[in-house]
Structures are given as C-alpha cells and as structure tokens.
Design a protein around this motif. Structure first.
Motif, mmCIF file in Angstrom:
data_model
loop_
_atom_site.group_PDB
_atom_site.id
_atom_site.type_symbol
_atom_site.label_atom_id
_atom_site.label_comp_id
_atom_site.label_asym_id
_atom_site.label_seq_id
_atom_site.Cartn_x
_atom_site.Cartn_y
_atom_site.Cartn_z
ATOM 1 N N GLY A 128 39.197 31.030 29.457
ATOM 2 C CA GLY A 128 38.914 29.734 30.084
ATOM 3 C C GLY A 128 38.722 29.906 31.581
ATOM 4 O O GLY A 128 38.140 29.052 32.218
ATOM 5 N N HIS A 129 39.243 31.018 32.127
ATOM 6 C CA HIS A 129 38.979 31.357 33.517
ATOM 7 C C HIS A 129 38.265 32.702 33.597
ATOM 8 O O HIS A 129 37.387 32.883 34.418
ATOM 9 C CB HIS A 129 40.286 31.434 34.300
ATOM 10 C CG HIS A 129 40.986 30.109 34.438
ATOM 11 N ND1 HIS A 129 40.938 29.379 35.593
ATOM 12 C CD2 HIS A 129 41.710 29.390 33.571
ATOM 13 C CE1 HIS A 129 41.622 28.264 35.420
ATOM 14 N NE2 HIS A 129 42.114 28.243 34.199
ATOM 15 N N CYS A 130 38.681 33.640 32.746
ATOM 16 C CA CYS A 130 38.107 34.995 32.738
ATOM 17 C C CYS A 130 36.638 34.937 32.332
ATOM 18 O O CYS A 130 36.274 34.194 31.423
ATOM 19 C CB CYS A 130 38.881 35.855 31.745
ATOM 20 S SG CYS A 130 38.186 37.481 31.467
ATOM 21 N N ILE A 131 35.789 35.692 33.032
ATOM 22 C CA ILE A 131 34.368 35.707 32.687
ATOM 23 C C ILE A 131 33.967 37.002 31.978
ATOM 24 O O ILE A 131 32.782 37.258 31.808
ATOM 25 C CB ILE A 131 33.469 35.457 33.915
ATOM 26 C CG1 ILE A 131 33.609 36.566 34.944
ATOM 27 C CG2 ILE A 131 33.788 34.121 34.550
ATOM 28 C CD1 ILE A 131 32.545 36.505 36.020
ATOM 29 N N ARG A 132 34.931 37.808 31.585
ATOM 30 C CA ARG A 132 34.697 39.029 30.807
ATOM 31 C C ARG A 132 33.741 39.992 31.506
ATOM 32 O O ARG A 132 32.883 40.578 30.868
ATOM 33 C CB ARG A 132 34.149 38.691 29.419
ATOM 34 C CG ARG A 132 35.083 37.833 28.615
ATOM 35 C CD ARG A 132 34.707 37.823 27.175
ATOM 36 N NE ARG A 132 33.707 36.834 26.879
ATOM 37 C CZ ARG A 132 33.606 36.211 25.714
ATOM 38 N NH1 ARG A 132 34.438 36.474 24.756
ATOM 39 N NH2 ARG A 132 32.677 35.323 25.513
ATOM 40 N N PRO B 202 36.415 38.249 40.143
ATOM 41 C CA PRO B 202 35.532 37.275 40.789
ATOM 42 C C PRO B 202 35.775 35.834 40.361
ATOM 43 O O PRO B 202 35.309 34.917 41.011
ATOM 44 C CB PRO B 202 34.141 37.743 40.367
ATOM 45 C CG PRO B 202 34.354 38.397 39.067
ATOM 46 C CD PRO B 202 35.734 38.981 39.079
ATOM 47 N N ALA B 203 36.499 35.638 39.261
ATOM 48 C CA ALA B 203 36.728 34.280 38.754
ATOM 49 C C ALA B 203 38.075 33.774 39.265
ATOM 50 O O ALA B 203 39.064 34.491 39.182
ATOM 51 C CB ALA B 203 36.716 34.279 37.237
ATOM 52 N N PRO B 204 38.136 32.548 39.786
ATOM 53 C CA PRO B 204 39.423 32.039 40.261
ATOM 54 C C PRO B 204 40.406 31.883 39.111
ATOM 55 O O PRO B 204 40.113 31.241 38.116
ATOM 56 C CB PRO B 204 39.072 30.676 40.858
ATOM 57 C CG PRO B 204 37.605 30.663 41.010
ATOM 58 C CD PRO B 204 37.054 31.594 39.999
#
Lengths: 151, 201
Positions: free
Chosen positions: B77-81, B56-58
């Motif tokens: 920094g992009h990954c939302i885990r 879901p994260a660009p």
C-alpha cells in the motif's frame, strides 16, 4: 431462498460490469487495467465487462491519488452507480497516495475518505492477475443473495 | 459437397464442441522471478537504515526494533516494489525475485556519502553549525564559540569569515547543523552512487 434470488445469483456471477475512474494517477495502473482486457488476461472469459458508464456498472475501480478536482466528483460518480455496488481501489495511490503523498503535491488520499472502498489492491502498479483476483473475490461477497440480505 | 460434410462432422465432434463452448486461457501463474514485495531472509539486520534511506516511496519500509533485534518491515500500500532496498542492503537481509542473484553476478552495489552544502547568500557566518556538530567536538574539544578552530581534522570551521568544509567524509548525517542553523543555509544531502566493480582480466 427464492428462485428469483437464485436466478439473480447466477446472472450476477457471470455478468460483472466494471467502470474505472482515474482520479489523478500516473497512468501506470490504467495500463495494467487495460492489460486485463487484452487477450493474455482476458477478463471477459470470467464474465467481467468494462463499460465506462457508472449508470450500468456494478464495480467501480478507483485509480489514482485523489486530486482536489476529483474530491466532489468521485462522490457524484459513486452515487450514480445503482445498487448493489462495490468500489475497488487499484494500486497504492487510492490507499496511501504512494509517491505523491508528500509535501507540495496536490493530492488528498486516501480515497476511503470520499467513498466506501470494499477491497484494496496494493502495488505500484499491481499485476493484472491481482486486479482480476480482487474483483472476482470481492464481487460474490457483495452480490450473492443481495436482496435477501437487505430484507 | 465433401468439404461440407467434413465440416459438419468436424463441428459435431465432442472435443471440438467442448473447446468451442468452454474455452479458457491457461490459469495464470506468477513467475518465480517476479519482483514481489521484499521478504526476509535468515540473515540478521544490523540496523544501518540504508533501506529506509533509499526507499523512494514515503512510508514504504521501516526498520523496527523487535526483541533485541532489528527487523525491516515492508508496508504494502506504500511499497512500490522497486527493489532498491534489496540492492542497498549490504547484509542481504531482504530478497525479492532475482535481484540478489543479478547484483552478485554483475558485482553492483550502492556507495553512499553525505554532502554538505552552504548557501553563501543565506549564511551569516555565526558558526552555529561548526559548534553544534558532534564530530567537530570530538575532533577538537577546544573549538571556539565562533566556530573557529586550529585543528585541520574538523569537518568544517569558520575561516576568514566563511564556512569552509574540510572533511565531508567524516559526516554521519545527523543533521544537527541543519537544525541549529538560524537561516537554513547549510544542507546535508545523502548522495548515492551505483558502482560496478571491475572484473580483473
């Protein structure tokens, strides 16, 4: 190495004043910063105090992807903080824009475009321990022997 | 008076003084089940890109070709885990916290397919989508230039002046029809459904 500098080093290592600024986040990272203040994580035992006043702050926590309203104001807040100062980006938003960095959203990340960011804490949101470790590890790098480095 | 003396003695006890002046909470450790950034296991990646498609994260995850091998790479920094890539991977290439154990225990999985949708108000029945589709070409080499076809095996064909979708399940999601549509009338959507396998009693 002057005695005055030694005294300043000791005082600064136990008295880090933090101001946090939400430049358009979803409040997730704000809640994690709030959790740092709560007894479980308790940042005051490490000598970190939260004052939401840039005039008496040493560390600025930038939270959120920068919205157009914040573009000029973030710089104004940064200029108000007295030297020595350091900015820490909390969460993915000031680093990359996170999930808001897509077409049709009113954000202009990263925050590095507006103020110099010394440390980044990735995560959406980051754990309170990660925020704590970032502040504790970046503060001595900037504040220790600050006057001697300047001269 | 006795209690007064008791408290004076209590407060002068070295242990009490030490606790009072040097109080610290226990060092905080990250629990083993913390859902951190996904890490690689020793399984081999097949390059199906399901992790990239569900992210879901660009720019959170990218599957890169490294020395004749596909390797998924996570960008902090992009990954939302969120752990969706770990769940979506059928091979179990990625792992994070307890996600793999829980999906194995609960027998949950993701099922995905491609959904084709034509906006009749925008479609001008040119048949470009039917002609450009590479699967259509394979199924019916005699596909008409107007998109008409006598074969029932094609994904879509022009029938009675309208696009009719016959076999949605054959779509591979290449989106050639979308790029060739002059009006942007056809849309290819990837649908994902969480499925729970029933345990036989």
């Amino acid at each position: 190495m002057s005695i005055l500098q030694d005294i300043k080093n000791v005082v600064r290592s136990r008295s880090i004043h933090v101001a946090y600024v939400d430049v358009g986040s979803c409040n997730g990272c704000d809640i994690e910063v709030l959790a740092c203040l709560a007894p479980r994580y308790d940042i005051e035992q490490y000598g970190i105090y939260v004052h939401n006043n840039p005039r008496e702050a040493d560390v600025l926590l930038v939270i959120g992807s920068v919205t157009p309203q914040w573009v000029d104001k973030l710089r104004a807040i940064w200029d108000k903080i007295p030297e020595p100062k350091v900015a820490v980006a909390i969460g993915n938003c000031p680093i990359s824009g996170c999930v808001y960095n897509r077409r049709g959203t009113l954000t202009s990340p990263p925050a590095e475009k507006y103020i110099p960011i010394a440390a980044q804490v990735p995560g959406c949101p980051p754990r309170p321990t990660e925020i704590l470790n970032a502040i504790l590890s970046v503060a001595p790098l900037i504040f220790k022997d600050y006057e001697e480095k300047q001269s | 008076m006795r209690s007064f003396i008791y408290y004076i003695r209590e407060f002068l006890r070295p242990e009490w003084l030490k606790n009072f002046f040097f109080a610290k909470t226990a060092p905080l450790v990250t629990p083993s089940y913390f859902k951190d950034y996904p890490t690689l296991t020793d399984k081999e990646c097949t390059g199906c890109f399901k992790c990239m498609m569900i992210c879901p994260a660009p720019g959170g995850i990218e599957v890169l070709r490294r020395k004749d091998q596909w390797v998924p790479e996570i960008y902090p920094g992009h990954c939302i885990r969120c752990g969706l890539c770990v769940e979506a991977c059928e091979e179990g290439v990625l792992t994070s916290g307890r996600i793999l154990d829980i999906t194995r225990r609960d027998r949950t999985a993701f099922r995905s397919w491609y959904h084709l949708e034509v906006d009749d108000a925008l479609c001008m029945r040119c048949g470009n989508c039917c002609v450009s589709c590479p699967i259509n070409k394979q199924e019916d080499p005699q596909l008409g230039s107007s998109g008409t076809s006598s074969s029932d095996e094609v994904i879509m064909r022009i029938e009675g002046g309208r696009v009719r979708i016959l076999h949605e399940e054959k779509c591979t999601g290449c989106k050639t029809c979308e790029t060739h549509c002059p009006n942007g009338a056809i849309r290819v959507a990837r649908m994902v459904e969480g499925v729970h396998e029933e345990v036989e009693a």
